[in-house]
Design a protein around this motif. Structure first.
Motif, PDB file in Angstrom:
ATOM      1  N   UNK A  33       0.850  -1.181   0.000  1.00 40.06           N
ATOM      2  CA  UNK A  33       0.000   0.000   0.000  1.00 40.06           C
ATOM      3  C   UNK A  33       0.892   1.240   0.000  1.00 40.06           C
ATOM      4  N   UNK A  34       0.635   2.159  -0.916  1.00 43.45           N
ATOM      5  CA  UNK A  34       1.467   3.349  -1.069  1.00 43.45           C
ATOM      6  C   UNK A  34       0.753   4.617  -0.606  1.00 43.45           C
ATOM      7  N   UNK A  35      -0.482   4.794  -1.047  1.00 42.47           N
ATOM      8  CA  UNK A  35      -1.180   6.055  -0.772  1.00 42.47           C
ATOM      9  C   UNK A  35      -2.682   5.835  -0.786  1.00 42.47           C
ATOM     10  N   UNK A  36      -3.396   6.572   0.089  1.00 43.44           N
ATOM     11  CA  UNK A  36      -4.850   6.465   0.142  1.00 43.44           C
ATOM     12  C   UNK A  36      -5.304   6.009   1.506  1.00 43.44           C
ATOM     13  N   UNK A  37      -6.165   4.984   1.513  1.00 42.92           N
ATOM     14  CA  UNK A  37      -6.719   4.458   2.763  1.00 42.92           C
ATOM     15  C   UNK A  37      -7.127   3.014   2.522  1.00 42.92           C
ATOM     16  N   UNK A  38      -6.579   2.104   3.295  1.00 42.85           N
ATOM     17  CA  UNK A  38      -6.776   0.671   3.050  1.00 42.85           C
ATOM     18  C   UNK A  38      -7.099  -0.038   4.354  1.00 42.85           C
ATOM     19  N   UNK A  39      -8.099  -0.925   4.319  1.00 42.26           N
ATOM     20  CA  UNK A  39      -8.487  -1.690   5.504  1.00 42.26           C
ATOM     21  C   UNK A  39      -8.261  -3.182   5.294  1.00 42.26           C
ATOM     22  N   UNK A  40      -8.012  -3.864   6.426  1.00 37.33           N
ATOM     23  CA  UNK A  40      -7.981  -5.321   6.463  1.00 37.33           C
ATOM     24  C   UNK A  40      -9.255  -5.788   7.149  1.00 37.33           C
ATOM     25  N   UNK A  41     -10.018  -6.655   6.482  1.00 41.09           N
ATOM     26  CA  UNK A  41     -11.269  -7.174   7.019  1.00 41.09           C
ATOM     27  C   UNK A  41     -11.157  -8.668   7.293  1.00 41.09           C
ATOM     28  N   UNK A  42     -11.836  -9.123   8.327  1.00 45.42           N
ATOM     29  CA  UNK A  42     -11.939 -10.556   8.568  1.00 45.42           C
ATOM     30  C   UNK A  42     -12.881 -11.147   7.528  1.00 45.42           C
ATOM     31  N   UNK A  43     -12.412 -12.138   6.801  1.00 42.06           N
ATOM     32  CA  UNK A  43     -13.182 -12.659   5.672  1.00 42.06           C
ATOM     33  C   UNK A  43     -14.498 -13.287   6.104  1.00 42.06           C
ATOM     34  N   UNK A  44     -14.535 -13.874   7.284  1.00 45.16           N
ATOM     35  CA  UNK A  44     -15.731 -14.619   7.708  1.00 45.16           C
ATOM     36  C   UNK A  44     -16.936 -13.728   7.935  1.00 45.16           C
ATOM     37  N   UNK A  45     -16.730 -12.507   8.443  1.00 42.15           N
ATOM     38  CA  UNK A  45     -17.876 -11.651   8.773  1.00 42.15           C
ATOM     39  C   UNK A  45     -17.683 -10.178   8.412  1.00 42.15           C
ATOM     40  N   UNK A  46     -16.548  -9.838   7.803  1.00 44.74           N
ATOM     41  CA  UNK A  46     -16.324  -8.449   7.405  1.00 44.74           C
ATOM     42  C   UNK A  46     -15.908  -7.520   8.517  1.00 44.74           C
ATOM     43  N   UNK A  47     -15.591  -8.047   9.706  1.00 47.20           N
ATOM     44  CA  UNK A  47     -15.150  -7.202  10.809  1.00 47.20           C
ATOM     45  C   UNK A  47     -13.859  -6.486  10.422  1.00 47.20           C
ATOM     46  N   UNK A  48     -13.821  -5.176  10.636  1.00 41.77           N
ATOM     47  CA  UNK A  48     -12.664  -4.384  10.249  1.00 41.77           C
ATOM     48  C   UNK A  48     -11.579  -4.514  11.323  1.00 41.77           C
ATOM     49  N   UNK A  49     -10.402  -4.995  10.922  1.00 37.91           N
ATOM     50  CA  UNK A  49      -9.307  -5.207  11.861  1.00 37.91           C
ATOM     51  C   UNK A  49      -8.465  -3.952  12.014  1.00 37.91           C
ATOM     52  N   UNK A  50      -8.090  -3.333  10.893  1.00 39.00           N
ATOM     53  CA  UNK A  50      -7.266  -2.137  10.943  1.00 39.00           C
ATOM     54  C   UNK A  50      -7.404  -1.379   9.626  1.00 39.00           C
ATOM     55  N   UNK A  51      -7.271  -0.061   9.697  1.00 44.72           N
ATOM     56  CA  UNK A  51      -7.194   0.787   8.511  1.00 44.72           C
ATOM     57  C   UNK A  51      -5.849   1.495   8.529  1.00 44.72           C
ATOM     58  N   UNK A  52      -5.154   1.487   7.397  1.00 43.52           N
ATOM     59  CA  UNK A  52      -3.831   2.113   7.328  1.00 43.52           C
ATOM     60  C   UNK A  52      -3.860   3.301   6.367  1.00 43.52           C
ATOM     61  N   UNK A  53      -2.977   4.255   6.643  1.00 45.68           N
ATOM     62  CA  UNK A  53      -2.894   5.479   5.861  1.00 45.68           C
ATOM     63  C   UNK A  53      -1.469   5.726   5.365  1.00 45.68           C
ATOM     64  N   UNK A  54      -0.519   4.935   5.853  1.00 49.50           N
ATOM     65  CA  UNK A  54       0.877   5.086   5.474  1.00 49.50           C
ATOM     66  C   UNK A  54       1.350   3.837   4.747  1.00 49.50           C
ATOM     67  N   UNK A  55       2.473   3.957   4.039  1.00 48.13           N
ATOM     68  CA  UNK A  55       3.007   2.837   3.270  1.00 48.13           C
ATOM     69  C   UNK A  55       3.119   1.575   4.119  1.00 48.13           C
ATOM     70  N   UNK A  56       2.647   0.452   3.567  1.00 45.68           N
ATOM     71  CA  UNK A  56       2.615  -0.782   4.355  1.00 45.68           C
ATOM     72  C   UNK A  56       2.557  -1.991   3.429  1.00 45.68           C
TER      73      UNK A  56
END
Length: 209
Positions: A48-71
């Motif tokens: 991830x370079x720029x913008x806003x990106x989230x990691x979701x649990x696939x089973x139920x869509x629970x949002x684990x974390x949202x990142x804003x910096x390179x990752x």
């Protein structure tokens, strides 16, 4: 007590980015796009370079974390695939997609497994931190922790997602539970938000309520 999130391994992340960028495909991704860990049947890493990106649990869509910096994401899936999580862009974002097999070869050739270990250690520490936010905590404590986390976000981000949506996306709390606490904090003068529930200001929140 306010929980402190783990520190990102910035130098390790930048060394990995410098190494992987030449073999990556650059993507401009629209908001709310979901991505899995494979492309044309082959495992992938995503930087991830720029913008806003989230990691979701696939089973139920629970949002684990949202990142804003390179990752960098996908290392754990490259080593031990579980397909337990998916990626979702929250805003227009720039990502690099890297074939996992080519990435592993390059990481070995350039001796970057120490950097990989630093990133994986950060991910593990973040999961412990997130569990501390929500597991076996009273409803108020969970909401308080997320408010303290939310106020650290850029203002433009806070003006795009309401307090209710932010907390419900990341927890299993009911709408009424969240709204009852937020309303009580508002009456007590501990919190200010715009119409629609967009967080503007937090004062010193009580440990219990």
């Amino acid at each position: 007590m306010h929980l402190i999130s783990p520190v990102r391994p910035e130098e390790a992340m930048q060394r990995l980015l410098a190494a992987l960028e030449p073999i990556a495909d650059k993507l401009q991704v629209i908001p709310r796009k979901r991505m899995t860990w494979t492309y044309k049947g082959r495992p992938q890493l995503y930087f991830f370079i720029e913008g806003e990106l989230s990691i979701l649990r696939a089973s139920d869509g629970l949002l684990i974390v949202t990142v804003y910096e390179a990752h960098l994401f996908g290392i754990a899936e490259m080593i031990q695939p579980t397909k337990g999580h998916i990626l979702r862009t929250e805003a227009e974002s720039t990502l690099l997609r890297i074939d996992a097999e080519r990435a592993a070869e390059l990481i070995s050739r350039q001796g970057l497994w120490e950097e990989v270990a630093a990133v994986l250690s950060y991910h593990t520490a973040y999961l412990f931190y997130r569990d501390a936010l929500v597991v076996q905590q009273r409803t108020y404590s969970v909401i308080r922790n997320h408010l303290l986390e939310m106020i650290t976000l850029p203002e433009q981000t806070r003006m795009r997602i309401s307090i209710l949506d932010y907390i419900q996306d990341r927890t299993l709390l009911s709408r009424s539970s969240v709204l009852n606490v937020i309303s009580a904090l508002k009456r007590g003068g501990y919190i200010n938000f715009k119409r629609g529930g967009y967080l503007q200001e937090l004062k010193s929140l009580p440990e219990s309520f």
